[in-house]
Motif scaffolding. Structure first.
Motif, PDB file in Angstrom:
ATOM      1  N   ALA A  30       0.818  -1.217   0.000  1.00 13.07           N
ATOM      2  CA  ALA A  30       0.000   0.000   0.000  1.00 13.07           C
ATOM      3  C   ALA A  30       0.849   1.264   0.000  1.00 13.07           C
ATOM      4  O   ALA A  30       0.305   2.368  -0.096  1.00 13.07           O
ATOM      5  CB  ALA A  30      -0.928  -0.002   1.211  1.00 13.07           C
ATOM      6  N   GLY A  31       2.177   1.111   0.119  1.00  9.02           N
ATOM      7  CA  GLY A  31       3.052   2.261  -0.024  1.00  9.02           C
ATOM      8  C   GLY A  31       3.980   2.553   1.131  1.00  9.02           C
ATOM      9  O   GLY A  31       4.818   3.459   1.045  1.00  9.02           O
ATOM     10  N   ALA A  32       3.874   1.814   2.240  1.00  9.53           N
ATOM     11  CA  ALA A  32       4.776   2.052   3.368  1.00  9.53           C
ATOM     12  C   ALA A  32       6.149   1.458   3.067  1.00  9.53           C
ATOM     13  O   ALA A  32       6.255   0.385   2.468  1.00  9.53           O
ATOM     14  CB  ALA A  32       4.211   1.426   4.640  1.00  9.53           C
ATOM     15  N   PRO A  33       7.239   2.130   3.468  1.00  7.28           N
ATOM     16  CA  PRO A  33       8.561   1.514   3.345  1.00  7.28           C
ATOM     17  C   PRO A  33       8.586   0.179   4.082  1.00  7.28           C
ATOM     18  O   PRO A  33       7.936   0.016   5.121  1.00  7.28           O
ATOM     19  CB  PRO A  33       9.488   2.538   4.018  1.00  7.28           C
ATOM     20  N   ARG A  34       9.345  -0.784   3.563  1.00  8.16           N
ATOM     21  CA  ARG A  34       9.305  -2.134   4.109  1.00  8.16           C
ATOM     22  C   ARG A  34       9.655  -2.172   5.601  1.00  8.16           C
ATOM     23  O   ARG A  34       8.982  -2.858   6.378  1.00  8.16           O
ATOM     24  CB  ARG A  34      10.272  -3.045   3.338  1.00  8.16           C
TER      25      ARG A  34
END
Length: 360
Positions: A30-34
């Motif tokens: 969904a777009g959060a850094p890993r």
């Protein structure tokens, strides 16, 4: 009035590792850094393991939706300003609440090592899940922890009112004991709104005493009608007053939202919520030796457990008991997931093209 939804009570259990990896994969997609996705996933899974079911994987569809819509800042620059030797203010830059409050807890621990006690306020944050997670963090460092927040939606009125102007504003307190942290984690309402959402999802009737109709004051037991209701405070006017005071400390004191300024993040995926929280850490050794403190708490706990009991009461239960028991049982047997929730989780997994929870 709409007919009550047919209850859905069947449950399947998933290993904690499967739940955690599903959350991390979906948040990353969904777009959060890993790294951030994995941090949030670990905290959400810990909420599930310790029995805070309304704050674990249950929240994944909502968090993923808000990330995708841009309601969370995917790459926040969380800033910590030390405002005095024992105080600091954390600006979360609209990041996911778990990331922001974990930073606040780490800051409180760091400051308390120097000063004995630290109070860290938070603004620019978001819903951060289970309050007990953050109160418990200082305990691992020989400290007492406190946490509170302005809830991410208003579901209660001031005592005698009928407008949604107060949240469930939680309070958590954790102290070290020989058996592990003793943690009080409570909403200032009789139940959290997450519990209402769980009942709504599964179509389960609610007991009287949780919600009342805003216009008539009559009890609401059909979860499908919960949108018309007010959550009742604990202890009548005392719970309402406690929610107000915690809101002033977690919200107004930090330049965060409170009262009419709060954004209902359950209904709004894009607006900045400016959620406020605070974490307090108290170094036990500044007052009494840690070993002595733990021994004395254990002595008093033993007295409480051995007390005479009311008729029909088999066991005296204290704060933290259920968390420990639940964690041991769920680590061994898996996290229980209602079928209605599994349907939602499978939809989220499909949307982001990641394996569903029971294929991990």
């Amino acid at each position: 009035m709409n007919a009550p939804q047919k209850p859905t009570t069947s449950v399947r259990r998933a290993p904690a590792t499967a739940v955690e990896s599903l959350i991390a994969d979906c948040l990353a997609a969904a777009g959060a850094p890993r790294d951030d996705a994995e941090t949030v996933a670990a905290l959400m899974t810990e909420a599930d393991l310790t029995g805070a079911d309304a704050h674990g994987v249950f929240r994944l569809p909502q968090y993923a939706r808000r990330l995708k819509a841009g309601g969370f800042n995917r790459t926040p620059k969380i800033r910590v300003e030390r405002t005095a030797p024992a105080t600091a203010l954390v600006d979360g830059d609209n990041g996911m609440g778990h990331l922001v409050v974990k930073r606040a807890a780490a800051t409180a621990i760091e400051l308390a090592r120097e000063t004995g006690v630290a109070w860290v306020g938070v603004r620019g944050s978001n819903h951060a899940g289970s309050a007990g997670l953050y109160a418990e963090m200082p305990v691992a460092h020989g400290m007492v922890g406190l946490y509170s927040a302005v809830a991410s939606a208003n579901h209660m009125a001031v005592w005698g009112g009928n407008e949604l102007l107060l949240g469930t504003n939680p309070l958590a307190v954790a102290v070290p004991t020989g058996a592990g942290p003793m943690v009080l984690d409570m909403a200032t309402t009789v139940v959290s709104y997450g519990t209402i959402k769980k009942h709504t999802l599964q179509g389960l009737p609610m007991p009287e005493g949780w919600l009342i109709d805003r216009e008539t004051g009559e009890p609401i037991t059909d979860p499908a009608q919960s949108g018309r209701g007010l959550l009742l405070p604990i202890g009548g006017y005392k719970g309402s007053g406690l929610a107000l005071m915690l809101g002033a400390l977690a919200g107004v004191l930090n330049g965060a939202a409170f009262g009419r300024d709060c954004v209902d993040f359950n209904a709004d995926d894009t607006s900045v919520t400016n959620t406020g929280q605070f974490v307090v850490a108290i170094d036990v050794a500044r007052f009494v030796g840690l070993d002595r403190f733990v021994a004395e708490v254990d002595r008093h706990v033993a007295d409480l457990r051995a007390t005479g009991r009311m008729q029909g009461v088999e066991t005296i239960r204290l704060p933290g008991d259920r968390r420990r028991e639940c964690r041991a049982e769920r680590e061994a047997s898996g996290i229980p997931l209602p079928e209605a929730l599994i349907v939602q989780l499978d939809k989220v997994a499909a949307e982001f093209s990641v394996p569903p929870v029971f294929s991990r």
